[in-house]
Design an enzyme around this catalytic site. Structure first.
Site, PDB file in Angstrom:
ATOM      1  N   GLU A 161       1.256  -1.091   0.257  1.00 19.57           N
ATOM      2  CA  GLU A 161      -0.143  -0.075   0.469  1.00 19.57           C
ATOM      3  C   GLU A 161       0.615   1.173  -0.044  1.00 19.57           C
ATOM      4  OE1 GLU A 161      -2.816  -0.357   3.161  1.00 19.57           O
ATOM      5  OE2 GLU A 161      -4.673  -1.497   1.658  1.00 19.57           O
ATOM      6  N   GLU A 318      -6.816  -7.786  -0.830  1.00 23.87           N
ATOM      7  CA  GLU A 318      -6.632  -7.492   0.569  1.00 23.87           C
ATOM      8  C   GLU A 318      -8.365  -6.985   0.380  1.00 23.87           C
ATOM      9  OE1 GLU A 318      -5.105  -5.192   2.997  1.00 23.87           O
ATOM     10  OE2 GLU A 318      -2.804  -5.824   2.518  1.00 23.87           O
TER      11      GLU A 318
HETATM   12  C1  GLA Z   1      -3.977  -2.516   4.954  1.00 18.10           C
HETATM   13  C2  GLA Z   1      -2.536  -3.217   5.462  1.00 18.10           C
HETATM   14  C3  GLA Z   1      -2.478  -3.951   6.183  1.00 18.10           C
HETATM   15  C4  GLA Z   1      -3.559  -3.962   7.141  1.00 18.10           C
HETATM   16  C5  GLA Z   1      -4.465  -3.935   6.547  1.00 18.10           C
HETATM   17  C6  GLA Z   1      -5.910  -3.602   7.630  1.00 18.10           C
HETATM   18  O1  GLA Z   1      -4.901  -2.844   3.597  1.00 18.10           O
HETATM   19  O2  GLA Z   1      -2.179  -3.173   3.663  1.00 18.10           O
HETATM   20  O3  GLA Z   1      -1.285  -4.430   5.931  1.00 18.10           O
HETATM   21  O4  GLA Z   1      -3.120  -3.102   7.819  1.00 18.10           O
HETATM   22  O5  GLA Z   1      -5.364  -2.622   6.097  1.00 18.10           O
HETATM   23  O6  GLA Z   1      -7.098  -3.632   7.379  1.00 18.10           O
END
Ligand code: GLA
Ligand code: GLA
Length: 682
Positions: A161, A318
């Site tokens: 991210e 995710e």
């Molecule tokens: C983000 C991050 C993950 C985790 C999630 C929790 O998407 O990439 O590492 O912290 O949030 O929702």
């Protein structure tokens, strides 16, 4: 299916027939060795195909500058491979280890107010720090060399991210890099002074060294400086992404590279339409934003991800099985939502469904974040739902690799307009660009009309849409004005809204009356904006209600028709919604915020001339969302229940790949249910 890096991945190591991928972030370093065996066994039980490993493993992999510890990761990779599970291996650079920040505090980001963001959380690094980059790329090189030929490796997951926490860095490194970026954009100081309008407030620069990021200032910072800093900050992380990617391409040219984008509520700083060309396949992370539009928003984000991927399949890297832990109040998902949310992403082109994370952490800041294996263990509703979803995804294997079939309506989403329209020192600070776009999307869903959320990423064909909605298209360079004019003249039906057409790419106002660059096309002229106070409303003569904004619209062209007028407020009697016929198309303007309900009432009058009607059965309109994915031999129609009541769908129009047919053979969509029909491609 077209051959893409993702399509190879879908076939798996042995070149089997394509399937949808399933899995999540896997953080084995948080668990003792004996848990790993159970993890792999449970993954197999759940139908997991792919996990992302080592995302936050830097401190473990490199405990000191010249010490490496890969043994544990070797073992994890081997175990996963033995279990038939592929690894999307992270480059592990997301969170620098304490030894690095102690030795090099100059990699730590700095806020606009000059505060340092200290270690102790994650992503505490400057995107433009040469010191950080040197250390990070060294790690990438070590990992890529070591695992290049590991049979578990299926893809590279760059960092994590990018820009989630460190997007806006105001450090001296950032200042230097910003100046270089500006030099490349403008060439000369004169050009920069013109673009930034520095005749205003004595801001004229006589040397490049005088230029800074928009640090905490006494009043409003220069708007073009702010806008350019946003562009620069997105570019700086894109440039960092390329640096890691280039190392990977050099060492493992056959392994596809991705990074997880954040097309999700609350994130606006990364221009992914611009980033998408840098990765081998697009990946996205999405977290549901609770509220009345939660599911529409999920669909909108997934749809936009597909738009950015140019309609090709993408990877949901995710989402969550239940509650997150980072909102003020974190509510779990209701029964059925885990599957419905996942399948809604698949309906919009996701060929992988992954969660954060595999096993819920027992310690750390995310211990109350849901996971595939919750604290309660595998004997739990969540794990049973996870396992059921794995089976559903196997059923849907024929969908893998298929692309999106274009919808009749396009919604244009534009980062420049998003960034510029929400800057400070504007007619209102209440304007919410993404919300306006989402409201149009919700209204189309309510009418049972399919829409694609699209961007100006090269390769996007706006001309294919019979109706193109461009909400708050604030930044309109001359080239875009011409393109939209051609679009309408050639038979397209353009719709735009308040605060559109206002400025050029330098955020300079198009003079002569609003909506500036779109004034002639729309056949209207506005001399003054009239935004509304927070709780004020105005009534329109079609019984809809406006909020946020009104304009004093004057119709200037005989071909401009007034569709709706204001009935109350200062603009009473004046045009609220107009449409000008031009060539074989038209251009409409909506001067207030109607919200999803008001737009649902208005839209039929805009869809009519474009000849667009719903292709859903009457009883399903508004209650069911429909998307279509298309392969060489088949079309897959996804029908997603938008509500909590079952919806009868009648005789299925195609083979039922997923769904419940009653005794009479009629298809019924369960509450929060999803059906998928296979039809022959015509
Ligand atoms: C983000 C991050 C993950 C985790 C999630 C929790 O998407 O990439 O590492 O912290 O949030 O929702
Ligand atoms: C003050 C300042 C002016 C201008 C106006 C705007 O009066 O002196 O320069 O900024 O505010 O309202």
């Amino acid at each position: 299916m077209t051959s893409t890096p993702l399509s190879h991945l879908l076939r798996g190591a042995r070149g089997d027939s394509p399937r949808l991928l399933y899995g999540g972030d896997y953080n084995p370093e948080q668990w003792p060795r004996e848990v790993w065996e159970e993890d792999v066994r449970l993954m197999r039980e759940a139908g997991v195909t792919t996990v992302s490993v080592a995302i936050f493993s830097w401190a473990r992999l490199q405990p000191a500058e010249d010490t490496w510890d890969f043994g544990w990761l070797d073992e994890v990779m081997d175990l996963l491979h033995a279990g038939g599970i592929g690894v999307d291996l992270a480059t592990a650079t997301a969170s620098p280890p304490p030894w690095l920040t102690l030795a090099h505090p100059e990699i730590l980001p700095v806020t606009a107010a000059g505060e340092t963001l200290w270690p102790g959380a994650r992503q505490h690094w400057r995107p433009t720090s040469p010191v950080f980059r040197e250390h990070a790329l060294r790690l990438v090189r070590e990992l890529a060399t070591r695992y290049a030929d590991h049979p578990a490796l299926v893809a590279w997951h760059i960092s994590n991210e990018l820009g989630c926490h460190n997007l806006y860095d105001h450090s001296d490194d950032a200042a230097r890099a910003f100046r270089d970026w500006l030099r490349a954009r403008y060439g000369t100081l004169d050009a920069l002074n013109h673009a930034w309008g520095t005749a205003f407030w004595s801001q004229r620069y006589s040397d490049w060294e005088q230029i800074l990021p928009p640090r905490l200032a006494a009043s409003f910072s220069n708007p073009t400086q702010q806008l350019d800093f946003k562009r620069f900050s997105s570019d700086a992380l894109k440039e960092y992404l390329r640096a890691e990617r280039d190392v990977l391409r050099e060492l493992t040219p056959d392994v596809p590279v991705t990074t997880n984008f954040m097309l999700t509520p609350g994130i606006k700083g990364l221009d992914y339409a611009d980033w998408a060309a840098e990765v081998d396949f697009v990946s996205n992370d999405h977290y549901v934003h609770p509220g009345p539009q939660a599911r529409d928003e999920l669909s909108f984000s997934a749809n936009l991800t597909s738009g950015i991927a140019l309609g090709r399949p993408w990877f949901l890297m995710e989402h969550s099985t239940g509650a997150v832990q980072w909102k003020p109040v974190n509510v779990p998902k209701r029964p059925g939502e885990l599957a419905r949310d996942s399948l809604l992403h698949v309906a919009h082109g996701a060929d992988a469904v992954c969660f954060f994370q595999w096993r819920q952490s027992a310690a750390g800041a995310e211990k109350y974040h849901s996971a595939m294996v919750p604290h309660a263990g595998p004997d739990s509703e969540v794990f049973r739902a996870v396992t059921a979803l794995g089976a559903t995804l196997r059923t849907l294997a024929p969908v893998a690799g298929t692309e999106r079939e274009p919808a009749p309506v396009g919604i244009l989403f534009d980062w420049d307009s998003w960034w510029a329209s929400e800057q400070d020192a504007h007619p209102t600070e209440l304007l919410d660009y993404r919300q306006e776009a989402l409201d149009w999307y919700s209204a189309l869903l309510a009418l049972g009309i399919r829409a694609d959320v699209v961007t100006t990423r090269p390769g996007t064909d706006l001309g294919r849409y019979r109706l193109l909605v461009a909400p708050v298209l604030h930044v309109v360079p001359e080239r875009l004005a011409k393109e939209l004019t051609r679009y309408a003249e050639n038979g397209g039906h353009l719709v735009t809204t308040y605060f559109s057409g206002l400025v050029d790419e330098n955020d300079h106002v198009w003079l002569g009356g609003y909506p500036g660059a779109l004034r002639e096309l729309l056949g209207i002229r506005i001399e003054e904006f009239a935004p509304l106070p927070a709780d004020a409303t105005v009534e329109l003569d079609d019984a809809t209600t406006g909020t946020l904004w009104t304009d004093r619209v004057t119709v200037t062209d005989p071909e401009t028709e007034v569709l709706t007028r204001y009935r109350t407020g200062d603009q009473a009697g004046r045009a609220a919604v107009t449409r000008r016929t031009t060539g074989s198309g038209s251009a409409a303007y909506v001067s207030t915020r109607l919200g999803a309900d008001g737009l649902t009432a208005l839209l039929p009058r805009l869809l009519g001339p474009a000849g667009i009607t719903s292709d859903l059965p009457e009883a399903a309109r508004g209650r069911v969302e429909q998307t279509v994915r298309r392969g060489p031999d088949a079309r897959f129609v996804f029908l997603v229940n938008r509500g909590d009541e079952s919806v009868p769908l009648g005789e299925p129009d195609g083979e039922v790949l997923l769904g419940t047919a009653g005794d009479d053979g009629a298809l019924v969509l369960e509450p929060r249910g999803v059906a998928v029909l296979r039809q022959p491609a015509d």
